[in-house]
Design an enzyme around this catalytic site. Structure first.
Site, PDB file in Angstrom:
ATOM      1  CE1 TYR A  81      -4.064   2.015   0.548  1.00 60.03           C
ATOM      2  CE2 TYR A  81      -2.486   3.432   1.670  1.00 60.03           C
ATOM      3  CZ  TYR A  81      -3.726   3.252   1.086  1.00 60.03           C
ATOM      4  OH  TYR A  81      -4.610   4.289   1.025  1.00 60.03           O
ATOM      5  CG  PHE A 124      -6.845  17.605 -25.624  1.00 60.44           C
ATOM      6  CD1 PHE A 124      -6.945  17.911 -26.971  1.00 60.44           C
ATOM      7  CD2 PHE A 124      -7.324  16.384 -25.191  1.00 60.44           C
ATOM      8  CE1 PHE A 124      -7.504  17.015 -27.865  1.00 60.44           C
ATOM      9  CE2 PHE A 124      -7.887  15.480 -26.082  1.00 60.44           C
ATOM     10  CZ  PHE A 124      -7.977  15.793 -27.422  1.00 60.44           C
ATOM     11  CG  ASP A 125     -11.097  16.539 -24.814  1.00 53.86           C
ATOM     12  OD1 ASP A 125     -10.043  16.278 -24.218  1.00 53.86           O
ATOM     13  OD2 ASP A 125     -11.802  15.671 -25.376  1.00 53.86           O
ATOM     14  CG  ASP A 128      -1.284  18.719 -21.210  1.00 53.17           C
ATOM     15  OD1 ASP A 128      -0.742  17.602 -21.166  1.00 53.17           O
ATOM     16  OD2 ASP A 128      -2.492  18.885 -21.429  1.00 53.17           O
ATOM     17  CB  ALA A 187      -0.088  14.106 -22.838  1.00 56.26           C
ATOM     18  CE  LYS A 198      -3.196  11.105 -24.201  1.00 59.76           C
ATOM     19  NZ  LYS A 198      -4.083  11.166 -23.032  1.00 59.76           N
ATOM     20  CG  HIS A 222     -16.230  15.260 -27.804  1.00 61.23           C
ATOM     21  ND1 HIS A 222     -16.237  16.160 -26.768  1.00 61.23           N
ATOM     22  CD2 HIS A 222     -15.056  14.595 -27.693  1.00 61.23           C
ATOM     23  CE1 HIS A 222     -15.119  16.053 -26.078  1.00 61.23           C
ATOM     24  NE2 HIS A 222     -14.377  15.111 -26.619  1.00 61.23           N
TER      25      HIS A 222
HETATM   26  N1  F0G Z   1      -3.574  16.509 -22.050  1.00 56.59           N
HETATM   27  C1  F0G Z   1      -3.503  16.169 -23.346  1.00 56.59           C
HETATM   28  C2  F0G Z   1      -2.695  16.987 -24.280  1.00 56.59           C
HETATM   29  C3  F0G Z   1      -4.205  15.042 -23.794  1.00 56.59           C
HETATM   30  O1  F0G Z   1      -4.132  14.714 -25.079  1.00 56.59           O
HETATM   31  C4  F0G Z   1      -4.968  14.297 -22.873  1.00 56.59           C
HETATM   32  C5  F0G Z   1      -5.730  13.131 -23.300  1.00 56.59           C
HETATM   33  C6  F0G Z   1      -4.995  14.686 -21.542  1.00 56.59           C
HETATM   34  C7  F0G Z   1      -4.287  15.799 -21.161  1.00 56.59           C
HETATM   35  C8  F0G Z   1      -5.786  13.923 -20.491  1.00 56.59           C
HETATM   36  O2  F0G Z   1      -5.132  12.757 -20.152  1.00 56.59           O
HETATM   37  O3  F0G Z   1      -6.668  10.914 -20.879  1.00 56.59           O
HETATM   38  O4  F0G Z   1      -4.838  10.496 -19.233  1.00 56.59           O
HETATM   39  O5  F0G Z   1      -6.825  11.816 -18.584  1.00 56.59           O
HETATM   40  N2  F0G Z   1      -5.924  12.878 -24.500  1.00 56.59           N
HETATM   41  C9  F0G Z   1      -6.503  11.688 -25.068  1.00 56.59           C
HETATM   42  C10 F0G Z   1      -6.585  11.857 -26.555  1.00 56.59           C
HETATM   43  C11 F0G Z   1      -7.702  11.158 -24.423  1.00 56.59           C
HETATM   44  O6  F0G Z   1      -7.272  11.065 -27.204  1.00 56.59           O
HETATM   45  O7  F0G Z   1      -5.917  12.737 -27.100  1.00 56.59           O
HETATM   46  P1  F0G Z   1      -5.924  11.422 -19.698  1.00 56.59           P
END
Ligand code: F0G
Length: 451
Positions: free
Chosen positions: A74, A126-127, A215, A217, A258, A443
């Site tokens: 844990y 991003f979204d 960010d 990713a 990613k 979406h």
């Molecule tokens: N930031 C970026 C630039 C992303 O592309 C994503 C996720 C996230 C943050 C959020 O990360 O999914 O681990 O919670 N993008 C995916 C996509 C879902 O399809 O581009 P997460």
């Protein structure tokens, strides 16, 4: 480089997953039954799944082996210490906070630093990142490089933030609490953020007393593209470039699904121990203890290895080459694409491909549905369906995201043929209208119908 010219993949396949191309009538029926929303189509009914590169890549033999050798204690497990060491090595940030995925890192950071009516400025949020700002009553302002809004502009380094606009916005918006640079710029075409842009943004941020976060990713792909395109990084390894970018920032928000090459996971890494402690209070209450943050020990180990594999120059080059080759092939097939190629995806410029389909009828979604109908290929709209209040100049795109190490050149040739067929019969395509949709992140769950 066209697909047939791609150098051989620097790996071989030891475990395979069966995929099937269903008959066309079947695909048409399934799409209709899914309310014309590809998120609702069963994955088993998809032939080539380019919906996302998130958590869908292939893990290496070393990652799978690490799953078995993980420590599921844990608190303060060995897996945690291996994870923390990898994040520190790659990012240089001392404070490491694990989360179950990237959006949890976003939520925890923003809940800690934002109040209602505060502002976050970005090249392009991003979204989910935007949603995590807006659900607190705060506002996200995107200031992309204007070249990124011009899909035919071949500028190699157009993923950054517009610097003069950033300076003006920080003056006009005294409630700006953070600058977030998304690298690569996923909502614009996957373009890299150049080193000089990060350096200039960092100077502006410091002068204004506002923290700068990456960010990150796709930190490895950003670095790999800079190694190829940014004269400031000539001769540097991707690891050195990634580190140079992190060194300019106050922290990073990372989806490890990613370039962490994990199936799940994320983290926040910060320079300021006081801020990290405030974030950890929220972490323990909602995600998990500070040494696992909602992840199993095996996930921590897979990511620790994945972060380093993503910076492997040969693997990274193969990935960037694959995306560039699909981009070239689509262009050769007469498909309007966003140029230059991004790191993780090819973006079809659906607005240009379907000039007869107005924005309100979602041309990017029309191309995504057509790709499923035509070839069982699943892509994702990035346009007015995903972002209902578009930034000025918002593009209408269909993203074909390539998961790491998952598809071969012949799979991508199928994708290119499919999109080529769509381009050849483009007049036949019409748009879609929304039948029902939730208010936020619509979406993902909207039901649509042909217009
Ligand atoms: N930031 C970026 C630039 C992303 O592309 C994503 C996720 C996230 C943050 C959020 O990360 O999914 O681990 O919670 N993008 C995916 C996509 C879902 O399809 O581009 P997460």
């Amino acid at each position: 480089m066209l697909l047939p010219d791609l150098p051989p993949e620097p790996y071989r396949i030891r475990s395979v997953e069966r995929i099937r191309l269903l008959p066309r009538e079947e695909r048409l029926r399934l799409l209709r039954e899914a309310g014309y929303n590809l998120f609702r189509v069963r994955a088993r009914d998809v032939f080539i799944d380019l919906l996302t590169d998130s958590g869908t890549g292939a893990m290496s033999d070393r990652q799978w082996a690490a799953l078995m050798a993980a420590d599921e204690s844990y608190a303060s497990s060995e897996s945690w210490f291996r994870f923390e060491a990898a994040v520190r090595e790659v990012t240089g940030f001392p404070e490491v906070i694990p989360t179950h995925q990237g959006r949890a890192a976003e939520r925890l950071l923003f809940e800690t630093i934002l109040k209602k009516d505060d502002v976050v400025v970005s090249n392009a949020l991003f979204d989910t990142t935007r949603a995590n700002v807006e659900r607190l009553g705060a506002h996200g302002i995107d200031l992309p490089d204007p070249a990124a809004l011009a899909p035919l502009d071949e500028s190699p380094l157009k993923g950054g933030v517009q610097l003069d606009a950033l300076e003006k916005t920080l003056v006009a918006q005294p409630r700006t609490r953070a600058i977030v640079l998304t690298a690569t710029a996923n909502s614009l075409g996957g373009h890299p953020v150049p080193l000089a842009n990060v350096a200039a943004a960092a100077r502006i941020a410091r002068r204004a007393g506002v923290p700068l976060f990456i960010d990150a990713a796709r930190f490895a792909q950003n670095a790999g593209l800079l190694a190829r395109r940014d004269p400031a990084c000539e001769g540097w390894s991707p690891a050195k470039i990634a580190r140079a970018i992190f060194d300019l920032a106050d922290g990073c928000l990372v989806s490890a699904k990613k370039d962490g090459l994990g199936h799940i996971g994320g983290f926040l890494a910060l320079r300021d121990p006081a801020l990290a402690e405030r974030v950890r209070a929220g972490l323990v209450a909602t995600e998990g203890f500070t040494t696992y943050g909602g992840l199993a020990g095996r996930d921590l180990d897979a990511i620790a290895i994945g972060l380093r594999e993503a910076l492997d120059e040969t693997l990274l080059a193969a990935r960037l080459d694959q995306v560039a080759a699909l981009h070239a092939q689509l262009r050769a097939a007469g498909v309007a694409v966003v140029s230059p190629a991004g790191g993780h995806a090819v973006y079809v410029d659906a607005g240009r491909l379907l000039p007869h389909v107005p924005r309100a009828r979602f041309p990017g979604h029309a191309v995504a549905c057509a790709a499923y109908e035509e070839g069982g290929v699943r892509g994702c709209e990035v346009g007015s369906l995903m972002f209902p209040e578009p930034v000025p100049g918002q593009l209408e795109l269909t993203r074909l995201a390539i998961p790491w190490r998952t598809y071969t050149a012949s799979h991508l040739a199928h994708v290119a043929r499919t999109l080529g067929e769509i381009a050849a019969g483009r007049e036949k395509l019409s748009g879609y209208r929304i039948v029902s949709a939730p208010a936020a992140l619509r979406h993902f769950r909207a039901v649509l119908a042909p217009a």
